[in-house]
Design a protein around this motif. Structure first.
Motif, PDB file in Angstrom:
ATOM      1  N   ASP A  39      -7.712   4.331   0.437  1.00 14.62           N
ATOM      2  CA  ASP A  39      -6.345   4.086   0.888  1.00 14.62           C
ATOM      3  C   ASP A  39      -5.556   5.384   0.971  1.00 14.62           C
ATOM      4  O   ASP A  39      -4.820   5.626   1.938  1.00 14.62           O
ATOM      5  CB  ASP A  39      -5.637   3.113  -0.064  1.00 14.62           C
ATOM      6  CG  ASP A  39      -5.932   1.660   0.246  1.00 14.62           C
ATOM      7  OD1 ASP A  39      -6.719   1.404   1.192  1.00 14.62           O
ATOM      8  OD2 ASP A  39      -5.390   0.783  -0.438  1.00 14.62           O
TER       9      ASP A  39
ATOM     10  N   GLN B 234       0.821  -1.203   0.000  1.00 19.55           N
ATOM     11  CA  GLN B 234       0.000   0.000   0.000  1.00 19.55           C
ATOM     12  C   GLN B 234       0.862   1.263   0.000  1.00 19.55           C
ATOM     13  O   GLN B 234       0.622   2.203  -0.772  1.00 19.55           O
ATOM     14  CB  GLN B 234      -0.916   0.009   1.227  1.00 19.55           C
ATOM     15  CG  GLN B 234      -1.824   1.223   1.315  1.00 19.55           C
ATOM     16  CD  GLN B 234      -2.498   1.327   2.672  1.00 19.55           C
ATOM     17  OE1 GLN B 234      -1.823   1.449   3.700  1.00 19.55           O
ATOM     18  NE2 GLN B 234      -3.814   1.258   2.685  1.00 19.55           N
TER      19      GLN B 234
ATOM     20  N   TYR C  34      -5.139  -0.762  -8.718  1.00 16.81           N
ATOM     21  CA  TYR C  34      -6.421  -0.731  -8.028  1.00 16.81           C
ATOM     22  C   TYR C  34      -7.530  -1.005  -9.037  1.00 16.81           C
ATOM     23  O   TYR C  34      -7.754  -0.217  -9.962  1.00 16.81           O
ATOM     24  CB  TYR C  34      -6.649   0.631  -7.372  1.00 16.81           C
ATOM     25  CG  TYR C  34      -5.878   0.847  -6.091  1.00 16.81           C
ATOM     26  CD1 TYR C  34      -6.425   0.517  -4.856  1.00 16.81           C
ATOM     27  CD2 TYR C  34      -4.598   1.391  -6.124  1.00 16.81           C
ATOM     28  CE1 TYR C  34      -5.720   0.723  -3.677  1.00 16.81           C
ATOM     29  CE2 TYR C  34      -3.884   1.608  -4.950  1.00 16.81           C
ATOM     30  CZ  TYR C  34      -4.456   1.271  -3.738  1.00 16.81           C
ATOM     31  OH  TYR C  34      -3.748   1.477  -2.571  1.00 16.81           O
TER      32      TYR C  34
END
Length: 274
Positions: free
Chosen positions: A258, A221, A249
């Motif tokens: 996120d 991430q 994504y």
């Protein structure tokens, strides 16, 4: 300075590292230089970094960074400490004038010196004495009073080298996996990292907990969001859906969530604050 250290110091690493948010603003407030380690320290150390600033007569400046999966040992006047991996972003308040030097350990590189799961340091800092068993005050003064960057790095390496243990193959493996995650955009979920590593999921998670300090999911991430911030800062983004897709994504709303959870604002809000 011995020849091997001098050679490594002269191999300065240029460019602003990923993760520094709104770097154009920061470049007006402080200077950042990075230096490669000697071959002996290179199994453990990613690079040394030196930040200098002079904001006398100016407002303090807050620099935010998306935390990298690295432990840092920072030599700072009256504040030398070992910093574990930040939980999301880290903020540095820059004010008055001064300088600091840091050792940025490779992902996995601090565990052989620490001898305990690096996750115990995540989101916190500890005194240098807790790991190296030396009084930080005279060491801090000696290092920070060096006449130039080269000598400062040399003094740091002179301190660090006698404390270096034998290389740990698992530390090297952790570093290789983190680097692969950083460089391979196809790694977008933990299952991709599992396939890359050849380990089962639980073994990979234990390796990262012990040697890196955060989970494989968190590493993935952070690197993807660091890249997003770089693209936004450069003005390269014209379509949010396209950017989120390029970063792996499949769900645009997931990318926004996120980004907001780590940076504290949406991508569009971040762009408008430039």
């Amino acid at each position: 300075m011995n020849p091997s250290v001098e050679k490594s110091v002269n191999a300065m690493l240029d460019g602003v590292p990923k993760g520094v948010l709104h770097p154009a603003s920061g470049e007006q407030k402080f200077s950042l230089q990075r230096y490669a380690p000697s071959s002996e320290a290179g199994s453990f150390v990613q690079h040394y970094w030196i930040v200098r600033w002079d904001l006398r007569g100016q407002e303090p400046y807050r620099q935010t960074v998306i935390a990298h999966p690295n432990v840092n040992l920072v030599f700072e006047k009256n504040g030398t400490r070992i910093y574990g991996v930040g939980r999301s972003t880290t903020v540095r308040l820059v004010q008055d004038h001064g300088w600091v030097i840091g050792i940025k350990f490779k992902p996995g590189g601090f565990y052989p010196l620490f001898g305990a799961p690096v996750s115990r340091l995540t989101g916190r800092s500890i005194p240098l004495e807790d790991v190296f068993g030396v009084d930080s005050a005279p060491l801090e003064e000696k290092i920070l009073q060096a006449p130039d960057d080269q000598e400062m790095v040399s003094r740091v390496e002179t301190f660090l080298t006698p404390h270096l243990p034998s290389p740990d193959p698992n530390a090297a493996l952790a570093h290789e996996l983190v680097t692969a995650i950083r460089d391979d955009r196809n790694v977008i979920k933990v299952e991709d990292a599992v396939s890359l590593s050849g380990m089962n999921k639980r073994t990979l998670q234990r390796l990262f907990d012990r040697y890196v300090g955060i989970s494989p999911k968190s590493v993935i991430q952070r690197y993807r969001l660091q890249e997003a911030a770089v693209r936004i800062d450069r003005g390269d983004v014209t379509d949010w859906l396209e950017l989120s897709s390029e970063l792996g994504y499949y769900d645009h709303s997931h990318f926004i969530r996120d980004f907001r959870s780590v940076v504290g604002m949406s991508p569009e809000e971040y762009r408008q604050k430039k």
